[in-house]
Design a protein around this motif. Structure first.
Motif, short mmCIF file in Angstrom:
data_model
loop_
_atom_site.label_atom_id
_atom_site.label_comp_id
_atom_site.label_asym_id
_atom_site.label_seq_id
_atom_site.Cartn_x
_atom_site.Cartn_y
_atom_site.Cartn_z
N LEU A 134 0.81 -1.23 0.00
CA LEU A 134 0.00 0.00 0.00
C LEU A 134 0.84 1.28 0.00
O LEU A 134 0.51 2.22 -0.72
CB LEU A 134 -0.97 -0.01 1.19
CG LEU A 134 -2.16 -0.97 1.07
CD1 LEU A 134 -3.05 -0.87 2.29
CD2 LEU A 134 -2.96 -0.66 -0.19
N PRO A 135 1.94 1.38 0.79
CA PRO A 135 2.73 2.62 0.69
C PRO A 135 3.38 2.81 -0.67
O PRO A 135 3.63 3.95 -1.09
CB PRO A 135 3.80 2.43 1.78
CG PRO A 135 3.21 1.46 2.73
CD PRO A 135 2.39 0.53 1.90
N LEU A 136 3.65 1.72 -1.40
CA LEU A 136 4.30 1.84 -2.70
C LEU A 136 3.30 2.10 -3.83
O LEU A 136 3.67 2.69 -4.84
CB LEU A 136 5.09 0.57 -3.01
CG LEU A 136 6.30 0.30 -2.10
CD1 LEU A 136 6.90 -1.06 -2.43
CD2 LEU A 136 7.35 1.39 -2.27
N THR A 137 2.08 1.64 -3.67
CA THR A 137 1.11 1.73 -4.76
C THR A 137 -0.01 2.73 -4.48
O THR A 137 -0.86 2.95 -5.34
CB THR A 137 0.49 0.36 -5.03
OG1 THR A 137 -0.17 -0.11 -3.84
CG2 THR A 137 1.55 -0.65 -5.43
N GLY A 138 -0.04 3.32 -3.28
CA GLY A 138 -1.10 4.27 -2.97
C GLY A 138 -1.02 5.51 -3.84
O GLY A 138 0.07 6.04 -4.10
N PRO A 139 -2.15 6.01 -4.33
CA PRO A 139 -2.12 7.21 -5.18
C PRO A 139 -1.69 8.44 -4.39
O PRO A 139 -2.09 8.64 -3.24
CB PRO A 139 -3.57 7.33 -5.65
CG PRO A 139 -4.38 6.64 -4.60
CD PRO A 139 -3.52 5.52 -4.09
N VAL A 140 -0.86 9.25 -5.00
CA VAL A 140 -0.37 10.49 -4.36
C VAL A 140 -1.14 11.66 -4.96
O VAL A 140 -1.08 11.90 -6.17
CB VAL A 140 1.14 10.65 -4.58
CG1 VAL A 140 1.62 11.96 -3.97
CG2 VAL A 140 1.90 9.48 -3.99
N ARG A 141 -1.85 12.38 -4.11
CA ARG A 141 -2.63 13.53 -4.56
C ARG A 141 -1.94 14.82 -4.12
O ARG A 141 -0.98 14.80 -3.35
CB ARG A 141 -4.05 13.46 -3.99
CG ARG A 141 -4.80 12.18 -4.37
CD ARG A 141 -6.19 12.17 -3.74
NE ARG A 141 -6.94 10.97 -4.10
CZ ARG A 141 -6.88 9.83 -3.43
NH1 ARG A 141 -6.09 9.73 -2.37
NH2 ARG A 141 -7.59 8.78 -3.81
N ALA A 142 -2.45 15.90 -4.62
CA ALA A 142 -1.88 17.21 -4.25
C ALA A 142 -2.04 17.44 -2.76
O ALA A 142 -3.12 17.27 -2.20
CB ALA A 142 -2.57 18.32 -5.04
N GLY A 143 -0.94 17.82 -2.13
CA GLY A 143 -0.96 18.07 -0.69
C GLY A 143 -0.61 16.87 0.15
O GLY A 143 -0.50 17.00 1.38
N LEU A 159 2.67 8.32 2.57
CA LEU A 159 2.34 8.30 3.99
C LEU A 159 0.88 7.90 4.21
O LEU A 159 0.57 7.18 5.17
CB LEU A 159 2.60 9.68 4.60
CG LEU A 159 2.33 9.82 6.10
CD1 LEU A 159 3.20 8.85 6.90
CD2 LEU A 159 2.55 11.25 6.56
N ALA A 160 -0.01 8.33 3.32
CA ALA A 160 -1.42 7.94 3.44
C ALA A 160 -1.58 6.44 3.27
O ALA A 160 -2.34 5.80 4.00
CB ALA A 160 -2.25 8.68 2.39
N GLY A 161 -0.84 5.85 2.32
CA GLY A 161 -0.90 4.40 2.14
C GLY A 161 -0.36 3.65 3.34
O GLY A 161 -0.90 2.60 3.73
N LEU A 162 0.70 4.18 3.94
CA LEU A 162 1.27 3.54 5.13
C LEU A 162 0.30 3.60 6.30
O LEU A 162 0.10 2.60 7.02
CB LEU A 162 2.59 4.22 5.49
CG LEU A 162 3.32 3.66 6.72
CD1 LEU A 162 3.68 2.20 6.53
CD2 LEU A 162 4.57 4.49 7.01
N LEU A 163 -0.33 4.76 6.50
CA LEU A 163 -1.31 4.88 7.59
C LEU A 163 -2.51 3.97 7.36
O LEU A 163 -3.03 3.35 8.30
CB LEU A 163 -1.77 6.33 7.73
CG LEU A 163 -0.72 7.34 8.19
CD1 LEU A 163 -1.31 8.74 8.21
CD2 LEU A 163 -0.18 6.96 9.56
N LEU A 164 -2.96 3.87 6.11
CA LEU A 164 -4.07 2.99 5.79
C LEU A 164 -3.71 1.54 6.08
O LEU A 164 -4.50 0.79 6.67
CB LEU A 164 -4.47 3.16 4.32
CG LEU A 164 -5.56 2.22 3.81
CD1 LEU A 164 -6.85 2.40 4.59
CD2 LEU A 164 -5.79 2.43 2.31
N ALA A 165 -2.50 1.12 5.68
CA ALA A 165 -2.07 -0.26 5.93
C ALA A 165 -1.99 -0.56 7.42
O ALA A 165 -2.45 -1.60 7.89
CB ALA A 165 -0.73 -0.51 5.24
N LEU A 166 -1.40 0.36 8.19
CA LEU A 166 -1.29 0.14 9.63
C LEU A 166 -2.66 0.13 10.30
O LEU A 166 -2.88 -0.62 11.26
CB LEU A 166 -0.41 1.23 10.25
CG LEU A 166 1.07 1.22 9.83
CD1 LEU A 166 1.82 2.37 10.47
CD2 LEU A 166 1.72 -0.11 10.19
N THR A 167 -3.60 0.94 9.79
CA THR A 167 -4.95 0.92 10.34
C THR A 167 -5.62 -0.42 10.10
O THR A 167 -6.27 -0.99 10.99
CB THR A 167 -5.79 2.05 9.71
OG1 THR A 167 -5.14 3.30 9.94
CG2 THR A 167 -7.18 2.09 10.30
#
Length: 315
Positions: A134-143, A159-167
């Motif tokens: 998820l941290p490697l493939t999560g989409p990166v948006r503006a901001g 970072l959003a993908g990492l937080l999602l995976a840990l959640t």
């Protein structure tokens, strides 16, 4: 990933090592458990292969705790409702709080941590895959925020993908831990009776009870067949002869299982079986049982309310 209009954080060596350790912690824990389990085996059994024994569900029924004295129907309803509420969490801090609640429940149940840790180890492969992918493939948006490791600068981590995976990891571990107090603190017959009181069909509960009983019988039968094959010189290899021998063994096991099933059913009919088993004496639902169930659900609702109203780390 596109790094335009994103906040890029370049981690130092120490921070990168700590992050990788946290990501790989489930795999490390599972590996340590496997090594400790191998070291505890007697010297004569270390070459016998892995232990595929089936765990007994109601292993800790002889103890006394808040969960052991809880009426199964109310306990199952409360813990299942709490599990659904935990799955609905969206942010990491509240998911981690749910994990702490589940760990506290296991501790209050008075059971050993060996079984819950084995249950978590069974989830390690899938959960570790999520934490890596998820941290490697999560989409990166503006901001959004992107993490860059010093030796993996071409692989930015979302970072959003990492937080999602840990959640997801915390929620899965929390629900898995809650299954232990729900299933292991009462006999299987009482637990199934609790499910029946909640609407589970009686035929399905009987099938589960018989399967749980005779799966151990068929396991012993398979072990006897394996020993007899080894006595006759059978050595498992990756060739066609081994596949034929194993196929013949499984075929014999199915035939013996079918014949044993017929004998068991005839024995049940001869003892007056008419579609139902004589049940255990049912416990009466007391006000204390309802208080415990209400309190557990309220705690889960507070976690969900905090997750919605006070999101600390929203991705």
């Amino acid at each position: 990933m596109s790094l335009d209009q994103t906040e890029v954080i370049v981690l130092g060596t120490v921070s990168s090592v700590v992050l990788l350790f946290c990501v790989l912690l489930p795999c490390i824990a599972a590996l340590v458990m496997l090594l400790r389990r191998k070291d505890r085996q007697p010297p004569g059994n270390r070459d016998a292969g892995p232990d595929w024994s089936i765990p007994t569900l109601d292993l800790h029924t002889g103890k006394r705790s808040l969960f052991h004295t809880w009426v199964p129907s109310v306990k199952i309803a409360a813990l299942l409702a709490a599990s659904f509420l935990i799955v609905s969490l969206r942010t990491l801090p509240w998911a981690f709080a749910a994990l702490l609640l589940s760990a506290l429940s296991v501790q209050l149940s008075g059971m050993s941590w060996a079984r819950p840790l084995k249950r978590l180890a069974a989830l390690t492969g899938f959960l570790s895959m999520l934490v890596v992918i998820l941290p490697l493939t999560g989409p990166v948006r503006a901001g959004d925020t992107v993490l860059l490791l010093p030796w993996l600068s071409s692989w930015p981590l979302s970072l959003a993908g990492l937080l999602l995976a840990l959640t997801i990891v915390c929620k899965a571990a929390a629900v898995a831990l809650l299954m232990e107090p729900m299933l292991a603190t009462a006999s299987l017959a009482r637990t199934l009776q609790g499910f029946a009181d909640l609407g589970l069909p009686a035929s399905l509960s009987q099938m589960i009870l018989l399967c749980h009983r005779y799966i151990f019988v068929f396991q012993e039968e398979m072990q006897r067949m394996e020993r007899s094959m080894r006595v006759r010189g059978f050595v498992a290899r990756t060739n066609v002869a081994t596949l034929r021998t194993m196929a013949s063994g499984f075929g014999m096991l199915f035939i013996r299982s079918f014949e044993r099933t017929e004998r068991v059913y005839e024995a049940m009919l001869s003892r007056g079986y008419q579609g139902s088993f004589p049940g255990e004496v049912r416990q009466k639902i007391t006000s204390w049982d309802l208080v415990k169930g209400t309190l557990f659900i309220m705690i889960a609702l507070l976690l969900l309310a905090g997750d919605r109203l006070l999101p600390l780390l929203r991705f």
